[in-house]
Write a protein that holds these residues in place. Structure first.
Motif, PDB file in Angstrom:
ATOM      1  N   ILE A  74       0.747  -1.180  -0.047  1.00 11.35           N
ATOM      2  CA  ILE A  74      -0.023  -0.124  -0.183  1.00 11.35           C
ATOM      3  C   ILE A  74       0.858   1.166  -0.046  1.00 11.35           C
ATOM      4  O   ILE A  74       1.879   1.508   0.734  1.00 11.35           O
ATOM      5  N   PRO A  75       0.653   2.234  -0.852  1.00 13.27           N
ATOM      6  CA  PRO A  75       1.527   3.274  -1.086  1.00 13.27           C
ATOM      7  C   PRO A  75       1.328   4.428   0.311  1.00 13.27           C
ATOM      8  O   PRO A  75       0.239   4.504   1.131  1.00 13.27           O
ATOM      9  N   ALA A  76       2.609   5.093   0.593  1.00 11.68           N
ATOM     10  CA  ALA A  76       2.230   5.888   1.622  1.00 11.68           C
ATOM     11  C   ALA A  76       1.717   7.388   1.237  1.00 11.68           C
ATOM     12  O   ALA A  76       1.605   7.464  -0.341  1.00 11.68           O
ATOM     13  N   PHE A  77       1.117   7.927   1.813  1.00 14.52           N
ATOM     14  CA  PHE A  77       0.067   9.446   1.578  1.00 14.52           C
ATOM     15  C   PHE A  77       0.900  10.253   0.686  1.00 14.52           C
ATOM     16  O   PHE A  77       0.418  10.329  -0.453  1.00 14.52           O
ATOM     17  N   HIS A  78       1.990  10.376   0.806  1.00 21.79           N
ATOM     18  CA  HIS A  78       2.993  11.128  -0.096  1.00 21.79           C
ATOM     19  C   HIS A  78       3.283  10.670  -1.303  1.00 21.79           C
ATOM     20  O   HIS A  78       3.383  11.400  -2.328  1.00 21.79           O
ATOM     21  N   GLU A  79       3.275   9.426  -1.687  1.00 24.29           N
ATOM     22  CA  GLU A  79       3.449   8.784  -2.876  1.00 24.29           C
ATOM     23  C   GLU A  79       2.258   9.217  -3.828  1.00 24.29           C
ATOM     24  O   GLU A  79       2.127   8.792  -5.006  1.00 24.29           O
ATOM     25  N   ILE A  80       1.005   8.918  -3.291  1.00 20.36           N
ATOM     26  CA  ILE A  80      -0.169   9.475  -4.059  1.00 20.36           C
ATOM     27  C   ILE A  80      -0.389  10.968  -4.207  1.00 20.36           C
ATOM     28  O   ILE A  80      -0.641  11.314  -5.042  1.00 20.36           O
ATOM     29  N   SER A  81      -0.238  11.426  -3.006  1.00 19.13           N
ATOM     30  CA  SER A  81      -0.604  13.012  -2.979  1.00 19.13           C
ATOM     31  C   SER A  81       1.010  13.654  -2.590  1.00 19.13           C
ATOM     32  O   SER A  81       1.048  14.137  -1.487  1.00 19.13           O
ATOM     33  N   PRO A  82       1.690  14.130  -3.722  1.00 16.06           N
ATOM     34  CA  PRO A  82       3.108  14.767  -3.267  1.00 16.06           C
ATOM     35  C   PRO A  82       3.134  15.787  -2.332  1.00 16.06           C
ATOM     36  O   PRO A  82       3.977  16.224  -1.689  1.00 16.06           O
ATOM     37  N   ASP A  83       2.070  16.593  -2.424  1.00 13.13           N
ATOM     38  CA  ASP A  83       1.966  17.947  -1.591  1.00 13.13           C
ATOM     39  C   ASP A  83       2.020  17.755  -0.143  1.00 13.13           C
ATOM     40  O   ASP A  83       2.120  18.246   0.884  1.00 13.13           O
ATOM     41  N   THR A  95      -2.066   4.959   2.741  1.00 12.52           N
ATOM     42  CA  THR A  95      -3.597   4.957   2.311  1.00 12.52           C
ATOM     43  C   THR A  95      -4.156   4.443   1.344  1.00 12.52           C
ATOM     44  O   THR A  95      -3.389   4.205   0.379  1.00 12.52           O
ATOM     45  N   PHE A  96      -5.238   3.818   1.538  1.00 12.70           N
ATOM     46  CA  PHE A  96      -6.113   2.694   0.656  1.00 12.70           C
ATOM     47  C   PHE A  96      -7.377   3.636   0.182  1.00 12.70           C
ATOM     48  O   PHE A  96      -8.269   3.602   0.779  1.00 12.70           O
ATOM     49  N   PHE A  97      -6.965   4.309  -0.992  1.00 19.80           N
ATOM     50  CA  PHE A  97      -8.200   5.283  -1.312  1.00 19.80           C
ATOM     51  C   PHE A  97      -9.576   4.408  -2.110  1.00 19.80           C
ATOM     52  O   PHE A  97      -9.291   3.543  -2.755  1.00 19.80           O
ATOM     53  N   PHE A 129     -10.886   7.017   2.393  1.00 16.12           N
ATOM     54  CA  PHE A 129      -9.620   6.042   2.296  1.00 16.12           C
ATOM     55  C   PHE A 129      -9.577   5.495   3.787  1.00 16.12           C
ATOM     56  O   PHE A 129     -10.013   5.776   4.668  1.00 16.12           O
ATOM     57  N   PHE A 130      -9.017   4.192   3.671  1.00 15.16           N
ATOM     58  CA  PHE A 130      -8.419   3.658   4.875  1.00 15.16           C
ATOM     59  C   PHE A 130      -7.321   4.414   5.249  1.00 15.16           C
ATOM     60  O   PHE A 130      -6.111   4.246   4.456  1.00 15.16           O
ATOM     61  N   SER A 131      -7.168   5.191   6.359  1.00 11.23           N
ATOM     62  CA  SER A 131      -5.844   5.627   6.986  1.00 11.23           C
ATOM     63  C   SER A 131      -5.206   4.970   7.886  1.00 11.23           C
ATOM     64  O   SER A 131      -5.684   4.600   8.998  1.00 11.23           O
ATOM     65  N   ILE A 132      -3.983   4.524   7.400  1.00 10.35           N
ATOM     66  CA  ILE A 132      -3.226   3.178   8.133  1.00 10.35           C
ATOM     67  C   ILE A 132      -1.980   3.974   8.859  1.00 10.35           C
ATOM     68  O   ILE A 132      -0.995   4.626   8.044  1.00 10.35           O
ATOM     69  N   VAL A 202      -8.174   4.164  10.588  1.00 10.38           N
ATOM     70  CA  VAL A 202      -9.836   4.812  10.485  1.00 10.38           C
ATOM     71  C   VAL A 202     -10.113   4.943   9.260  1.00 10.38           C
ATOM     72  O   VAL A 202      -9.341   5.164   8.294  1.00 10.38           O
ATOM     73  N   LEU A 203     -11.321   4.777   9.021  1.00  6.78           N
ATOM     74  CA  LEU A 203     -12.068   5.368   7.806  1.00  6.78           C
ATOM     75  C   LEU A 203     -12.069   6.945   7.555  1.00  6.78           C
ATOM     76  O   LEU A 203     -12.623   7.522   8.529  1.00  6.78           O
TER      77      LEU A 203
END
Length: 262
Positions: A74-83, A95-97, A129-132, A202-203
């Motif tokens: 599962i990608p890290a948050f910044h790997e999906i949303s670089p900001d 994050t599992f979007f 998303f699932f926030s892990i 969390v969701l």
């Protein structure tokens, strides 16, 4: 980085900073028009749809269990949303979007049909998303850019001791509970800690804040504009590429299983 990429990145950052100033400038207008509290934490009971999520949280927890089997992928948050690199740059917040700013992650949603069904019933849901959060992860103090959203968390996997897995919003600190809702205004300064030995999930959802007309129209226009920004479009491409790779990995594993049985 080439000259073209450098110019594009500089322009992107300029637009982002300009957008921040515009959105922050609208906060007073949104505050006056809000039909719900504008405090740091909000009462989930002011949002009738939270009851259905709490009643069915175990369905989401079951689907989460399947997702966590491939946590390493599962990608890290910044790997999906670089900001997000300004607040997290390691692989400890994943994050599992299912939805991101109104865009549906089709393949992820297919893996979690019950969770998808439930979040799609939430009025004006924009992101889900699932926030892990891994053990020891600290998300430093930061604030959101627009008061036109309200943030929702539903505890799905909360490690003990709860006091060491917490969130501060403004001056108040709270803890998640499994199957319980938490709502807050992310334009307040906030930060998160998981100082336990377990994984917290969390969701995570953003929904449009209920506001009076004509600010309600402005809210939707701004969402439309944000959806078409390079930040959201780049994140959408990153998510789609990750889903494609995961599907390919699944296919390869199935082939290995067939060969092993042959």
């Amino acid at each position: 980085m080439g000259t073209t990429d450098f110019i594009r990145e500089k322009r992107k950052r300029f637009v982002y900073r300009l957008g921040q100033k515009v959105l922050w400038g609208l906060e007073r207008l949104v505050t006056k028009a809000s039909l719900v509290d504008t405090t740091a934490f909000l009462n989930p009971r002011d949002f009738p749809w939270t009851a259905a999520l709490e009643e069915n949280w175990h369905l989401m927890r079951a689907e989460l269990g399947e997702v966590l089997r491939f946590t390493g992928s599962i990608p890290a948050f910044h790997e999906i949303s670089p900001d997000q690199k300004s607040i997290t740059s390691d692989d400890q917040w994943k994050t599992f979007f299912l939805y991101g700013m109104g865009f549906k992650a089709e393949k992820n949603c297919a893996r979690c049909p019950e969770t998808t069904r439930l979040v799609e019933q939430v009025p004006n849901m924009t992101t889900a998303f699932f926030s892990i959060l891994s053990p020891g992860k600290h998300i430093p103090a930061h604030r959101g850019v627009f008061k036109g959203f309200v943030r929702y968390h539903l505890g799905l996997k909360v490690p003990e001791p709860r006091e060491q897995c917490r969130i501060r919003v403004g001056e108040e600190i709270r803890h998640w509970e499994e199957g319980k809702s938490m709502m807050f205004d992310d334009t307040y300064d906030h930060e998160v800690w998981n100082e336990t030995d377990g994984v917290r999930v969390v969701l995570f959802m953003d929904v449009l804040r209920p506001v009076r007309f004509p600010v309600s129209v402005l809210n939707k226009v701004l969402l439309w504009a944000v959806q078409r920004s390079s930040y959201v479009q780049d994140a959408k491409k990153n998510q789609e590429e990750w889903e494609r790779r995961l599907q390919q990995d699944d296919a390869e594993q199935q082939m290995v299983g067939v060969d092993a049985r042959a």
